[in-house]
Design a protein around this motif. Structure first.
Motif, PDB file in Angstrom:
ATOM      1  N   ILE A 248      62.617 -26.327 -44.854  1.00  0.00           N
ATOM      2  CA  ILE A 248      62.801 -25.167 -45.740  1.00  0.00           C
ATOM      3  C   ILE A 248      63.512 -25.571 -47.037  1.00  0.00           C
ATOM      4  CG2 ILE A 248      62.765 -23.507 -43.831  1.00  0.00           C
ATOM      5  CD1 ILE A 248      65.856 -23.323 -44.158  1.00  0.00           C
ATOM      6  N   ASP A 249      63.594 -26.877 -47.277  1.00  0.00           N
ATOM      7  CA  ASP A 249      64.207 -27.422 -48.509  1.00  0.00           C
ATOM      8  C   ASP A 249      65.670 -27.033 -48.673  1.00  0.00           C
ATOM      9  OD1 ASP A 249      61.801 -28.644 -49.161  1.00  0.00           O
ATOM     10  OD2 ASP A 249      61.132 -26.962 -50.398  1.00  0.00           O
ATOM     11  N   ASN A 250      66.376 -26.873 -47.560  1.00  0.00           N
ATOM     12  CA  ASN A 250      67.810 -26.596 -47.624  1.00  0.00           C
ATOM     13  C   ASN A 250      68.540 -27.940 -47.596  1.00  0.00           C
ATOM     14  OD1 ASN A 250      70.502 -25.933 -47.242  1.00  0.00           O
ATOM     15  ND2 ASN A 250      70.069 -24.251 -45.834  1.00  0.00           N
ATOM     16  N   PHE A 251      68.543 -28.604 -48.742  1.00  0.00           N
ATOM     17  CA  PHE A 251      69.086 -29.954 -48.815  1.00  0.00           C
ATOM     18  C   PHE A 251      70.608 -29.989 -48.660  1.00  0.00           C
ATOM     19  CE2 PHE A 251      65.225 -30.603 -51.722  1.00  0.00           C
ATOM     20  CZ  PHE A 251      64.414 -30.984 -50.646  1.00  0.00           C
ATOM     21  N   THR A 252      71.282 -28.923 -49.069  1.00  0.00           N
ATOM     22  CA  THR A 252      72.751 -28.888 -48.991  1.00  0.00           C
ATOM     23  C   THR A 252      73.229 -28.929 -47.547  1.00  0.00           C
ATOM     24  OG1 THR A 252      72.872 -27.637 -51.056  1.00  0.00           O
ATOM     25  CG2 THR A 252      74.820 -27.606 -49.632  1.00  0.00           C
ATOM     26  N   ASP A 253      72.726 -27.996 -46.723  1.00  0.00           N
ATOM     27  CA  ASP A 253      73.129 -27.979 -45.312  1.00  0.00           C
ATOM     28  C   ASP A 253      72.573 -29.189 -44.571  1.00  0.00           C
ATOM     29  OD1 ASP A 253      74.707 -25.676 -45.369  1.00  0.00           O
ATOM     30  OD2 ASP A 253      72.961 -24.378 -45.177  1.00  0.00           O
ATOM     31  N   CYS A 254      71.409 -29.642 -44.980  1.00  0.00           N
ATOM     32  CA  CYS A 254      70.813 -30.828 -44.380  1.00  0.00           C
ATOM     33  C   CYS A 254      71.741 -32.035 -44.567  1.00  0.00           C
ATOM     34  CB  CYS A 254      69.449 -31.098 -45.009  1.00  0.00           C
ATOM     35  SG  CYS A 254      68.575 -32.456 -44.242  1.00  0.00           S
ATOM     36  N   GLU A 255      72.263 -32.194 -45.777  1.00  0.00           N
ATOM     37  CA  GLU A 255      73.152 -33.322 -46.053  1.00  0.00           C
ATOM     38  C   GLU A 255      74.446 -33.210 -45.242  1.00  0.00           C
ATOM     39  OE1 GLU A 255      74.160 -36.289 -49.629  1.00  0.00           O
ATOM     40  OE2 GLU A 255      73.547 -34.257 -50.186  1.00  0.00           O
ATOM     41  N   LYS A 256      74.924 -31.988 -45.064  1.00  0.00           N
ATOM     42  CA  LYS A 256      76.129 -31.760 -44.258  1.00  0.00           C
ATOM     43  C   LYS A 256      75.926 -32.304 -42.839  1.00  0.00           C
ATOM     44  CE  LYS A 256      76.365 -27.755 -42.311  1.00  0.00           C
ATOM     45  NZ  LYS A 256      76.427 -26.282 -42.143  1.00  0.00           N
ATOM     46  N   TRP A 257      74.763 -31.990 -42.241  1.00  0.00           N
ATOM     47  CA  TRP A 257      74.494 -32.444 -40.882  1.00  0.00           C
ATOM     48  C   TRP A 257      74.175 -33.938 -40.833  1.00  0.00           C
ATOM     49  CZ3 TRP A 257      76.105 -30.068 -36.819  1.00  0.00           C
ATOM     50  CH2 TRP A 257      76.298 -28.680 -36.854  1.00  0.00           C
ATOM     51  N   CYS A 258      73.564 -34.454 -41.880  1.00  0.00           N
ATOM     52  CA  CYS A 258      73.302 -35.897 -41.945  1.00  0.00           C
ATOM     53  C   CYS A 258      74.623 -36.672 -41.913  1.00  0.00           C
ATOM     54  CB  CYS A 258      72.521 -36.255 -43.208  1.00  0.00           C
ATOM     55  SG  CYS A 258      70.762 -35.882 -43.108  1.00  0.00           S
ATOM     56  N   GLU A 259      75.607 -36.176 -42.639  1.00  0.00           N
ATOM     57  CA  GLU A 259      76.910 -36.839 -42.663  1.00  0.00           C
ATOM     58  C   GLU A 259      77.584 -36.748 -41.298  1.00  0.00           C
ATOM     59  OE1 GLU A 259      78.334 -38.790 -44.996  1.00  0.00           O
ATOM     60  OE2 GLU A 259      76.345 -38.581 -45.921  1.00  0.00           O
TER      61      GLU A 259
ATOM     62  N   PHE B 240      64.385 -39.007 -49.327  1.00  0.00           N
ATOM     63  CA  PHE B 240      62.967 -39.069 -49.690  1.00  0.00           C
ATOM     64  C   PHE B 240      62.500 -37.707 -50.203  1.00  0.00           C
ATOM     65  CE2 PHE B 240      58.463 -38.584 -48.746  1.00  0.00           C
ATOM     66  CZ  PHE B 240      57.915 -39.773 -49.205  1.00  0.00           C
ATOM     67  N   SER B 241      62.809 -36.656 -49.436  1.00  0.00           N
ATOM     68  CA  SER B 241      62.355 -35.296 -49.769  1.00  0.00           C
ATOM     69  C   SER B 241      63.003 -34.766 -51.040  1.00  0.00           C
ATOM     70  CB  SER B 241      62.646 -34.332 -48.617  1.00  0.00           C
ATOM     71  OG  SER B 241      61.974 -34.732 -47.446  1.00  0.00           O
ATOM     72  N   SER B 242      64.251 -35.149 -51.277  1.00  0.00           N
ATOM     73  CA  SER B 242      64.979 -34.635 -52.442  1.00  0.00           C
ATOM     74  C   SER B 242      64.925 -35.593 -53.634  1.00  0.00           C
ATOM     75  CB  SER B 242      66.433 -34.341 -52.066  1.00  0.00           C
ATOM     76  OG  SER B 242      67.071 -35.495 -51.558  1.00  0.00           O
ATOM     77  N   GLY B 243      64.180 -36.689 -53.475  1.00  0.00           N
ATOM     78  CA  GLY B 243      63.975 -37.619 -54.585  1.00  0.00           C
ATOM     79  C   GLY B 243      65.196 -38.417 -54.982  1.00  0.00           C
ATOM     80  N   GLN B 244      66.103 -38.638 -54.041  1.00  0.00           N
ATOM     81  CA  GLN B 244      67.327 -39.398 -54.339  1.00  0.00           C
ATOM     82  C   GLN B 244      67.094 -40.885 -54.035  1.00  0.00           C
ATOM     83  OE1 GLN B 244      71.132 -37.375 -53.246  1.00  0.00           O
ATOM     84  NE2 GLN B 244      69.776 -35.931 -52.188  1.00  0.00           N
ATOM     85  N   ARG B 245      66.444 -41.561 -54.976  1.00  0.00           N
ATOM     86  CA  ARG B 245      66.035 -42.956 -54.761  1.00  0.00           C
ATOM     87  C   ARG B 245      67.219 -43.890 -54.503  1.00  0.00           C
ATOM     88  NH1 ARG B 245      60.909 -44.420 -55.841  1.00  0.00           N
ATOM     89  NH2 ARG B 245      61.553 -46.582 -56.152  1.00  0.00           N
TER      90      ARG B 245
END
Length: 199
Positions: free
Chosen positions: A133-144, A165-170
């Protein structure tokens, strides 16, 4: 034969029988296939699929509300109820059978109700639903959190790679690849393909 293939090639009678057999099994795990039958040229199959799907989604909605109430009232059992709810919601939400708005709403609830103690598999499931659902903020929280709690697991790395990859952060993507190379974690074919595609 899968329902996807059957919709394309099977006659009406066989398609209806196939639908009946799918419905006799665990419907909750077959919702994505059933939703494909909504587009069937056979109106009876399409109508039956719509009815079954609507009942299943209504059951999901009611079950989620009941489970949330159990979590609120759970006391010592709160974690166990939250654990069950997370797994239950993921089984359905990963099939993407809700509208975009409702999918986002339920993924947000899945995030909010997540238990304190989660396996790496549960964290990965939640991360993937948030990514969808492109919720990159909460996604990053859980990744950490996955990185901190399960540092030497492949999923802790692949979740971050998929996020970047999805958020283009090379830059972060390649930093994570370097971390992965230095770790004792064994890389699988899917991860190698993801790295190859992003280069």
């Amino acid at each position: 034969v899968s329902l996807e293939e059957a919709i394309e090639v099977t006659n009406e009678s066989d398609l209806r029988n196939l639908m009946m057999n799918i419905v006799k099994g665990d419907i909750r795990k077959s919702l994505a296939s059933i939703s494909l039958a909504l587009n069937s040229e056979d109106t009876e199959t399409a109508h039956y699929a719509a009815s079954v799907l609507q009942d299943a989604l209504n059951d999901f909605r009611m079950t989620v509300e009941k489970q949330k109430k159990l979590i609120e009232e759970g006391g010592a059992d709160r974690t166990a109820y939250a654990d069950m709810l997370l797994n239950y919601m993921n089984d359905v939400l990963k099939q993407k059978v809700f509208t975009d708005m409702e999918q986002k709403s339920y993924v947000a609830e899945m995030d909010a109700e997540a238990p304190d103690a989660m396996s790496i598999e549960q964290m990965e499931a939640l991360i993937l639903r948030l990514l969808e659902i492109d919720n990159f903020t909460d996604c990053e929280k859980w990744c950490e959190r996955a990185k901190e709690k399960y540092p030497n697991t492949l999923a802790a790395y692949t979740c971050r790679l998929k996020l970047y990859f999805s958020s283009g952060q090379r830059e972060k993507f390649f930093e994570t690849i370097e971390e992965l190379k230095q770790s004792p974690v064994v890389v699988d074919r899917e991860t190698l393909e993801l790295i190859r595609v992003f280069r």
